[in-house]
Write a protein that holds these residues in place. Structure first.
Motif, PDB file in Angstrom:
ATOM      1  N   VAL A 374       1.003  -1.176  -0.638  1.00  0.00           N
ATOM      2  CA  VAL A 374      -0.340   0.262  -0.110  1.00  0.00           C
ATOM      3  C   VAL A 374       1.082   0.920  -0.189  1.00  0.00           C
ATOM      4  O   VAL A 374       0.762   2.520  -0.462  1.00  0.00           O
ATOM      5  CB  VAL A 374      -1.249   0.023   1.298  1.00  0.00           C
ATOM      6  CG1 VAL A 374      -2.093  -1.104   1.184  1.00  0.00           C
ATOM      7  CG2 VAL A 374      -0.593   0.043   2.284  1.00  0.00           C
ATOM      8  N   THR A 375       2.469   1.024   0.801  1.00  0.00           N
ATOM      9  CA  THR A 375       3.257   2.507   1.001  1.00  0.00           C
ATOM     10  C   THR A 375       3.273   2.810  -0.725  1.00  0.00           C
ATOM     11  O   THR A 375       3.760   3.510  -1.414  1.00  0.00           O
ATOM     12  CB  THR A 375       4.022   1.730   1.689  1.00  0.00           C
ATOM     13  OG1 THR A 375       3.152   1.919   2.756  1.00  0.00           O
ATOM     14  CG2 THR A 375       4.928   3.003   1.568  1.00  0.00           C
ATOM     15  N   LEU A 376       4.323   1.538  -1.256  1.00  0.00           N
ATOM     16  CA  LEU A 376       4.775   1.972  -2.407  1.00  0.00           C
ATOM     17  C   LEU A 376       3.666   1.932  -3.830  1.00  0.00           C
ATOM     18  O   LEU A 376       3.870   3.206  -5.018  1.00  0.00           O
ATOM     19  CB  LEU A 376       5.066   0.237  -3.334  1.00  0.00           C
ATOM     20  CG  LEU A 376       6.980   0.088  -2.257  1.00  0.00           C
ATOM     21  CD1 LEU A 376       7.380  -0.933  -2.989  1.00  0.00           C
ATOM     22  CD2 LEU A 376       7.654   0.933  -2.677  1.00  0.00           C
ATOM     23  N   TYR A 377       2.517   1.885  -3.654  1.00  0.00           N
ATOM     24  CA  TYR A 377       0.917   2.244  -4.646  1.00  0.00           C
ATOM     25  C   TYR A 377       0.895   3.359  -4.660  1.00  0.00           C
ATOM     26  O   TYR A 377       0.291   4.440  -5.460  1.00  0.00           O
ATOM     27  CB  TYR A 377       0.206   0.705  -3.907  1.00  0.00           C
ATOM     28  CG  TYR A 377      -1.029   0.862  -5.306  1.00  0.00           C
ATOM     29  CD1 TYR A 377      -1.060   0.330  -6.332  1.00  0.00           C
ATOM     30  CD2 TYR A 377      -1.908   1.675  -4.873  1.00  0.00           C
ATOM     31  CE1 TYR A 377      -2.011   0.268  -7.490  1.00  0.00           C
ATOM     32  CE2 TYR A 377      -3.239   1.219  -5.685  1.00  0.00           C
ATOM     33  CZ  TYR A 377      -3.244   1.112  -7.438  1.00  0.00           C
ATOM     34  OH  TYR A 377      -4.698   1.263  -7.578  1.00  0.00           O
ATOM     35  N   THR A 378       0.202   3.804  -3.526  1.00  0.00           N
ATOM     36  CA  THR A 378      -0.436   5.002  -2.978  1.00  0.00           C
ATOM     37  C   THR A 378       0.904   6.305  -3.469  1.00  0.00           C
ATOM     38  O   THR A 378       0.547   7.781  -4.302  1.00  0.00           O
ATOM     39  CB  THR A 378      -1.108   4.848  -1.964  1.00  0.00           C
ATOM     40  OG1 THR A 378      -1.654   4.182  -1.236  1.00  0.00           O
ATOM     41  CG2 THR A 378      -0.808   6.311  -1.225  1.00  0.00           C
ATOM     42  N   ALA A 379       2.551   5.854  -2.443  1.00  0.00           N
ATOM     43  CA  ALA A 379       3.410   7.060  -3.387  1.00  0.00           C
ATOM     44  C   ALA A 379       3.709   7.105  -4.767  1.00  0.00           C
ATOM     45  O   ALA A 379       3.856   8.168  -5.119  1.00  0.00           O
ATOM     46  CB  ALA A 379       4.868   6.865  -3.037  1.00  0.00           C
ATOM     47  N   SER A 380       3.366   6.183  -5.677  1.00  0.00           N
ATOM     48  CA  SER A 380       3.473   5.944  -6.934  1.00  0.00           C
ATOM     49  C   SER A 380       2.619   7.373  -7.308  1.00  0.00           C
ATOM     50  O   SER A 380       2.750   8.097  -8.652  1.00  0.00           O
ATOM     51  CB  SER A 380       2.304   5.188  -7.698  1.00  0.00           C
ATOM     52  OG  SER A 380       1.501   4.754  -7.800  1.00  0.00           O
ATOM     53  N   PHE A 381       1.125   7.380  -7.303  1.00  0.00           N
ATOM     54  CA  PHE A 381      -0.115   8.767  -7.371  1.00  0.00           C
ATOM     55  C   PHE A 381       0.457   9.704  -6.111  1.00  0.00           C
ATOM     56  O   PHE A 381       0.146  10.562  -7.377  1.00  0.00           O
ATOM     57  CB  PHE A 381      -1.841   8.333  -6.812  1.00  0.00           C
ATOM     58  CG  PHE A 381      -1.615   6.652  -7.105  1.00  0.00           C
ATOM     59  CD1 PHE A 381      -2.849   6.873  -8.551  1.00  0.00           C
ATOM     60  CD2 PHE A 381      -1.591   5.669  -7.464  1.00  0.00           C
ATOM     61  CE1 PHE A 381      -3.339   5.912  -9.325  1.00  0.00           C
ATOM     62  CE2 PHE A 381      -1.929   4.430  -7.482  1.00  0.00           C
ATOM     63  CZ  PHE A 381      -2.812   4.764  -9.105  1.00  0.00           C
ATOM     64  N   ILE A 382       0.856   9.332  -5.701  1.00  0.00           N
ATOM     65  CA  ILE A 382       1.215  10.737  -4.704  1.00  0.00           C
ATOM     66  C   ILE A 382       2.485  11.894  -5.439  1.00  0.00           C
ATOM     67  O   ILE A 382       2.630  13.041  -5.844  1.00  0.00           O
ATOM     68  CB  ILE A 382       1.444  10.994  -3.582  1.00  0.00           C
ATOM     69  CG1 ILE A 382       0.790  10.213  -2.406  1.00  0.00           C
ATOM     70  CG2 ILE A 382       1.955  12.376  -2.961  1.00  0.00           C
ATOM     71  CD1 ILE A 382       0.922   9.692  -0.805  1.00  0.00           C
ATOM     72  N   ALA A 383       2.915  10.831  -6.082  1.00  0.00           N
ATOM     73  CA  ALA A 383       4.536  11.580  -6.584  1.00  0.00           C
ATOM     74  C   ALA A 383       3.946  12.101  -8.326  1.00  0.00           C
ATOM     75  O   ALA A 383       3.664  13.577  -8.374  1.00  0.00           O
ATOM     76  CB  ALA A 383       5.510  10.539  -7.448  1.00  0.00           C
TER      77      ALA A 383
END
Length: 498
Positions: A374-383
């Motif tokens: 969930v961290t890596l997945y959400t970080a891609s959208f936050i980026a």
């Protein structure tokens, strides 16, 4: 008038729809000889939970609390990590360095286009493919990865932590005051007041003094216990009355502030139908909370110790126990408020099973699989949100910063990002909500979050609908809390028009 009739009509249809669904559900429960209720909250669940604050919960509500805290562990730590990682990747996406730019783009396009559930399975399989612990691994270390999880050195609260933390919070307040004064001095004189440096030094100084003198706050245990006794002496009916009164006062204050926002020098402005509907909705919501306070607050449930008590009494006792807990922490004992603990591997049982000891911090395979996914997945959208927010800032801001001689890191931190966050914050809040709700997928990798625990309770008790209602209420409260925090900072950062 037609608009009002349409809205009332739609509301009536919605209520009728749920009334029909409720009636059919009640008939099906009766036909299947399943009672609808919440008595299972006080009954022993009959199963253990793999990880959490209580591995052997003695009641249904305790089991759900363990699952809920596991969900919050992943959600809040994941939000922090995803925000930091997403910001770094988003800035890297705009880098003029070809390799950094393309690597950031590859990360974004790869991670966000692979389903989250598959990513959880990937990390689970990857960890389970790691080597097993053997007798040769016995001993302490700083970091360890095996098919039992990821263990690392960690800092834990120790004796005197909470008295020291209270002093630390006072230091945070004073450091902000000092930084504000130094900033005012800088604006008045034109000289560099070093507000950040003075603020940090003030905080570190107070934290160091608190490290030495925190035992002196042991007398506060009498205060905490006294507040607990005072709360515990409140009659259960008064608790419901206080909740109802707070709801009415909140509605009145909201309506008053809403009307004040509509006032002009000529008096109260004209109210639209939507304005009137909002005030009516606030009043009706307050009355609904009043009804819940007395209806649900007066309901009697079985406690884990076998006694019966009203919901209001349980709520009162739970609130009082918080202060008793603080009273136990303010003992006046000397010692380090924080302790460093390294993970260790040991032999357990007569069979000599090699396991991680209860030292350091251990992210089990299910926890790590859910958290990293969930961290890596959400970080891609936050980026991408960060990148879009930076690009939305006028190019002249960057050019002016460069003309002043600021380096890239300086003008990003001092000029661009503060302006970009006004644009970034609303979609960023949506990603926080998505991350919190995506933790429910953890049931697929056997993580003991609230959905997985609730599903086991359904198998044990057959109370599917009440448990689904608890799920919905938990995620509703979690989502509204996150939205409230994001909206608060969004209002704080909004430009004030003259």
């Amino acid at each position: 008038m037609l608009k009002w009739l349409a809205q009332v009509g739609v509301l009536a249809l919605v209520l009728l729809f749920f009334r029909i669904l409720g009636g059919e559900a009640a008939k099906n429960f009766a036909r299947s000889d399943i009672s609808f209720g919440f008595d299972w909250l006080g009954d022993p669940p009959g199963f253990s939970i793999r990880e959490g604050i209580d591995l052997q919960p003695n009641s249904g509500i305790r089991a759900l609390a363990v699952g809920g805290l596991n969900t919050l562990r992943v959600a809040f730590s994941g939000i922090i990590a995803a925000t930091i990682l997403g910001t770094i990747i988003g800035v890297a996406r705009l880098s003029k360095n070809f390799i950094v730019n393309k690597l950031a783009g590859f990360y974004i396009e790869t991670i966000r286009n692979v389903p989250l559930l598959l990513q959880m399975f990937f990390w689970q399989v990857l960890l389970m493919a790691q080597s097993s612990l053997t007798e040769g691994d016995v001993g302490s270390r700083i970091f360890s990865v095996s098919n039992k999880g990821v263990a690392s050195i960690w800092v834990f609260p120790s004796t005197g932590f909470w008295p020291w933390f209270l002093i630390f919070l006072g230091g945070v307040y004073l450091s902000r005051k000092v930084a504000r004064k130094r900033r005012t001095y800088q604006e008045d004189t034109g000289e560099n007041g070093h507000p950040g440096l003075f603020g940090i030094l003030t905080l570190l100084g107070i934290a160091l003094v608190g490290w030495l003198v925190h035992p002196l706050l042991g007398f506060l245990s009498i205060l905490w216990d006294g507040i607990g006794d005072l709360i515990g002496a409140i009659p259960a009916a008064t608790v419901s009355l206080l909740i109802a009164g707070a709801a009415i006062v909140a509605a009145v204050v909201w309506i008053k502030r809403f009307l004040d926002s509509k006032r002009t020098p000529a008096g109260l402005g004209k109210l639209t139908d939507d304005d009137i509907f909002r005030m009516i909705f606030a009043g009706v919501s307050a009355l609904f909370v009043v009804w819940i306070a007395f209806k649900v607050g007066g309901a009697v449930i079985a406690k884990p110790d076998g006694t019966d008590a009203s919901v209001a009494a349980v709520l009162r006792d739970s609130f009082a126990n918080i202060f008793y807990w603080f009273g136990d922490k303010f003992t006046g004992e000397a010692g380090s408020p924080l302790s460093v603990s390294k993970p260790a591997i040991e032999l357990r049982g007569t069979g000599g099973f090699v396991q991680y000891a209860d030292t350091g911090i251990l992210a089990t395979v299910p926890f790590f699989s859910v958290w990293i996914a969930v961290t890596l997945y959400t970080a891609s959208f936050i980026a991408e949100i960060i990148r879009g927010g930076i690009l939305a800032v006028a190019k002249g801001q960057t050019e002016a910063s460069q003309a002043l001689g600021l380096r890239r890191g300086q003008y990003l931190r001092l000029v661009i990002l503060p302006q970009a966050f006004r644009i970034i914050l609303p979609p960023l809040g949506n990603q926080y909500l998505n991350l919190a709700k995506n933790t429910s997928l953890g049931t697929a990798v056997a993580f003991g979050e609230i959905v997985a625990v609730g599903a086991t309770l359904i198998n044990q008790t057959g109370q599917s609908l009440p448990i689904v209602i608890v799920w919905m209420a938990f995620y509703l409260i979690l989502s509204l809390s996150l939205s409230g925090v994001v909206n608060y900072y969004n209002r704080r950062m909004a430009l004030v028009e003259r």
